[in-house]
Each structure stands twice: as structure tokens, then as C-alpha cells.
Design a protein around this motif. Structure first.
Motif, mmCIF file in Angstrom:
data_model
loop_
_atom_site.group_PDB
_atom_site.id
_atom_site.type_symbol
_atom_site.label_atom_id
_atom_site.label_comp_id
_atom_site.label_asym_id
_atom_site.label_seq_id
_atom_site.Cartn_x
_atom_site.Cartn_y
_atom_site.Cartn_z
ATOM 1 N N GLY A 63 69.015 -53.238 -74.767
ATOM 2 C CA GLY A 63 68.463 -54.145 -73.770
ATOM 3 C C GLY A 63 67.396 -55.061 -74.334
ATOM 4 N N HIS A 70 73.034 -62.049 -72.223
ATOM 5 C CA HIS A 70 72.712 -61.380 -70.965
ATOM 6 C C HIS A 70 73.665 -61.863 -69.882
ATOM 7 C CE1 HIS A 70 68.770 -59.376 -71.791
ATOM 8 N NE2 HIS A 70 68.867 -60.149 -72.858
ATOM 9 N N CYS A 75 74.135 -52.910 -62.332
ATOM 10 C CA CYS A 75 74.287 -51.599 -62.978
ATOM 11 C C CYS A 75 74.744 -50.591 -61.924
ATOM 12 C CB CYS A 75 72.966 -51.157 -63.594
ATOM 13 S SG CYS A 75 72.999 -49.479 -64.281
ATOM 14 N N ASN A 80 70.108 -52.456 -61.171
ATOM 15 C CA ASN A 80 69.480 -53.590 -61.855
ATOM 16 C C ASN A 80 70.532 -54.675 -62.089
ATOM 17 O OD1 ASN A 80 67.554 -55.101 -63.312
ATOM 18 N ND2 ASN A 80 68.203 -54.173 -65.240
ATOM 19 N N ASP A 82 70.486 -57.122 -64.453
ATOM 20 C CA ASP A 82 70.473 -57.708 -65.789
ATOM 21 C C ASP A 82 71.077 -56.721 -66.783
ATOM 22 O OD1 ASP A 82 69.946 -59.585 -67.810
ATOM 23 O OD2 ASP A 82 68.029 -58.630 -68.276
ATOM 24 N N ALA A 83 72.035 -57.200 -67.552
ATOM 25 C CA ALA A 83 72.675 -56.351 -68.555
ATOM 26 C C ALA A 83 73.031 -57.205 -69.760
ATOM 27 C CB ALA A 83 73.933 -55.703 -67.994
ATOM 28 N N VAL A 84 73.003 -56.589 -70.932
ATOM 29 C CA VAL A 84 73.499 -57.254 -72.137
ATOM 30 C C VAL A 84 74.954 -56.832 -72.298
ATOM 31 C CG1 VAL A 84 71.266 -57.421 -73.297
ATOM 32 C CG2 VAL A 84 72.672 -55.407 -73.650
ATOM 33 N N CYS A 103 72.776 -51.736 -69.351
ATOM 34 C CA CYS A 103 71.700 -52.121 -68.432
ATOM 35 C C CYS A 103 70.389 -52.258 -69.203
ATOM 36 C CB CYS A 103 71.566 -51.079 -67.335
ATOM 37 S SG CYS A 103 70.217 -51.411 -66.183
ATOM 38 N N THR A 104 69.656 -53.340 -68.945
ATOM 39 C CA THR A 104 68.387 -53.562 -69.655
ATOM 40 C C THR A 104 67.273 -52.686 -69.100
ATOM 41 O OG1 THR A 104 67.878 -55.406 -68.188
ATOM 42 C CG2 THR A 104 68.942 -55.926 -70.294
ATOM 43 N N LYS A 105 67.483 -52.094 -67.937
ATOM 44 C CA LYS A 105 66.445 -51.256 -67.326
ATOM 45 C C LYS A 105 66.612 -49.770 -67.686
ATOM 46 C CE LYS A 105 64.343 -50.225 -62.853
ATOM 47 N NZ LYS A 105 64.460 -50.434 -61.401
ATOM 48 N N ASN A 107 69.384 -48.421 -69.644
ATOM 49 C CA ASN A 107 70.251 -48.225 -70.820
ATOM 50 C C ASN A 107 71.591 -47.577 -70.496
ATOM 51 O OD1 ASN A 107 69.131 -49.511 -72.963
ATOM 52 N ND2 ASN A 107 68.307 -47.685 -73.950
ATOM 53 N N SER A 109 75.451 -47.456 -69.969
ATOM 54 C CA SER A 109 76.537 -48.289 -70.487
ATOM 55 C C SER A 109 77.732 -48.182 -69.554
ATOM 56 C CB SER A 109 76.915 -47.854 -71.898
ATOM 57 O OG SER A 109 77.301 -46.507 -71.912
#
Length: 128
Positions: A63, A70, A75, A80, A82-84, A103-105, A107, A109
Motif C-alpha cells: 500500500g 491506485h 476492500c 476502504n 483505495d487499493a493498489v 487494500c492500502t488500509k 493490506n 489482498s
């Protein structure tokens, strides 16, 4: 099938060796002079079995990786938005375009939710 042979005199391992006089392979002891004719010509067998699966791989701190793109992707674990994401990196003939999201918050997958029924395809291994 290759198997281990042991010396009848000193119980040490017998090693395959060519006997030029008898023109055959023998198993010979390296400690004493004992040898026996090899009943099987197979000395070594190497079975190559490769199972390739698509997998997420290492997801720790992804993240925070500034090189990854992004996406606004919800998620499924924490909600959340926002995800990479990145594409499967396996080296196979037929690589499908599977996007892995992290997920950037939290983690967590997960795979591309646009896949049919939101199911994980067969052969995909999820970590984390």
C-alpha cells in the motif's frame, strides 16, 4: 526404480561403477573390495514436476509502494475505497489478465471483482 545398495561385508554404501573386464555396471564398495553386478541399469532418476499457480506473492507494505497504481476499489474486508493493483507475474504460456488488489488500509489482498460471480479462478492462490 533407483535404490540404494549396501555392502554385504562392511555395510557401507555401494556406488555404481563400470567394470570394463565384464563390460557391465557393478555396484562397488569404496572401503573394501566387495562388488556385485548391477541388476538395474537405472542409477539416478530425476522427476521434474512443476505446478505453476497464479499467486499474489509478497504483499507486505504494498500500500505504501509509490510505483504501483491506485484504484478506487472497495476492500471486501474493511470497506476502504483505495487499493493498489498489479497483474499476475507468473511465467506460463497462457497467462490470463488477472488483477490483484491490495487494500492500502488493511493490506487485505483480493482479485479483480469484475471476474464472473466474483469468484477466485481455479489455480489462484491468495495470501494474507
Amino acid at each position: 526404480q533407483a535404490s540404494l545398495h549396501f555392502c554385504a561385508e562392511c555395510n557401507n554404501l555401494l556406488y555404481p561403477k563400470a567394470d570394463p573386464q565384464r563390460r557391465t555396471m557393478v555396484y562397488a564398495c569404496r572401503i573394501c573390495d566387495f562388488s556385485e553386478i548391477g541388476d538395474n541399469a537405472l542409477v539416478y532418476k530425476n522427476d521434474l514436476l512443476t505446478i505453476t499457480k497464479e499467486q499474489v506473492g509478497v504483499i507486505a507494505d504494498l500500500g505504501a509502494d509509490t510505483t504501483l497504481s491506485h484504484a478506487q476499489m472497495g476492500c471486501p474486508q474493511c470497506g476502504n475505497e483505495d487499493a493498489v493493483f498489479f497483474q499476475d507475474q507468473s511465467k506460463r504460456k497462457e497467462t490470463r489478465m488477472i488483477l490483484f488488489f491490495v487494500c492500502t488500509k488493511c493490506n487485505h489482498s483480493f482479485v479483480d471483482p469484475s471476474l464472473p460471480d466474483g469468484t477466485i479462478p481455479e489455480g489462484v492462490e491468495m495470501a494474507g
